[in-house]
Scaffold this motif. Structure first.
Motif, mmCIF file in Angstrom:
data_model
loop_
_atom_site.group_PDB
_atom_site.id
_atom_site.type_symbol
_atom_site.label_atom_id
_atom_site.label_comp_id
_atom_site.label_asym_id
_atom_site.label_seq_id
_atom_site.Cartn_x
_atom_site.Cartn_y
_atom_site.Cartn_z
ATOM 1 N N CYS A 5 0.870 -1.170 0.000
ATOM 2 C CA CYS A 5 0.000 0.000 0.000
ATOM 3 C C CYS A 5 0.911 1.225 0.000
ATOM 4 N N ARG A 81 -6.214 -0.290 3.123
ATOM 5 C CA ARG A 81 -6.466 0.360 1.836
ATOM 6 C C ARG A 81 -5.196 0.270 0.999
ATOM 7 N N THR A 82 -5.350 0.388 -0.295
ATOM 8 C CA THR A 82 -4.164 0.350 -1.157
ATOM 9 C C THR A 82 -3.439 1.688 -1.153
ATOM 10 N N TYR A 84 -3.199 5.619 0.999
ATOM 11 C CA TYR A 84 -3.572 6.538 2.074
ATOM 12 C C TYR A 84 -3.090 7.927 1.688
#
Length: 127
Positions: A5, A81-82, A84
């Protein structure tokens, strides 16, 4: 499997780095003067550099704690999440990135050195 990520913090507000940066800047100007045997580098670029330091100090920026919170979430979340985006400038970057290059450069120049800058304008610099 490799999972990844990205944490994009935008402009991170410097904490104690500002003072160290000023010391390194003075060393750089001295080294330039020793090598060039004149102060031409500082005379020409010093006002812009000083203005950028002032601008950086006045920028609200993102505190490093907010970046740490995003990293913590990425490491501890069951499904992170992938990407930020931390800070308003980081969130606006994709929108600005779709603008034509000339418009982006105009915004950047005026935002740092021109009428949009919280540090005011640089005397003698044409934006």
């Amino acid at each position: 499997n490799i999972e990844a990520c990205m944490i994009n913090p935008g402009f991170v507000k410097p904490t104690m780095l500002m003072e160290e940066g000023k010391k390194l800047t003075e060393k750089m100007w001295k080294d330039c003067e020793d090598k060039l045997k004149s102060s031409i580098a500082k005379d020409e670029y010093g006002p812009l550099f000083d203005h950028f330091l002032k601008y950086s100090a006045l920028q609200p920026g993102t505190h490093v704690v907010e970046v740490s919170k995003a990293a913590e979430h990425a490491l501890l979340a069951k499904v992170p999440r992938t990407s930020y985006k931390v800070g308003i400038d980081s969130k606006l970057a994709p929108i600005v990135g779709m603008m034509p290059t000339g418009v982006r450069e105009l915004i950047a120049r005026h935002g740092i050195y021109g009428v949009l800058s919280p540090a005011g304008t640089v005397k003698g610099y044409r934006v």
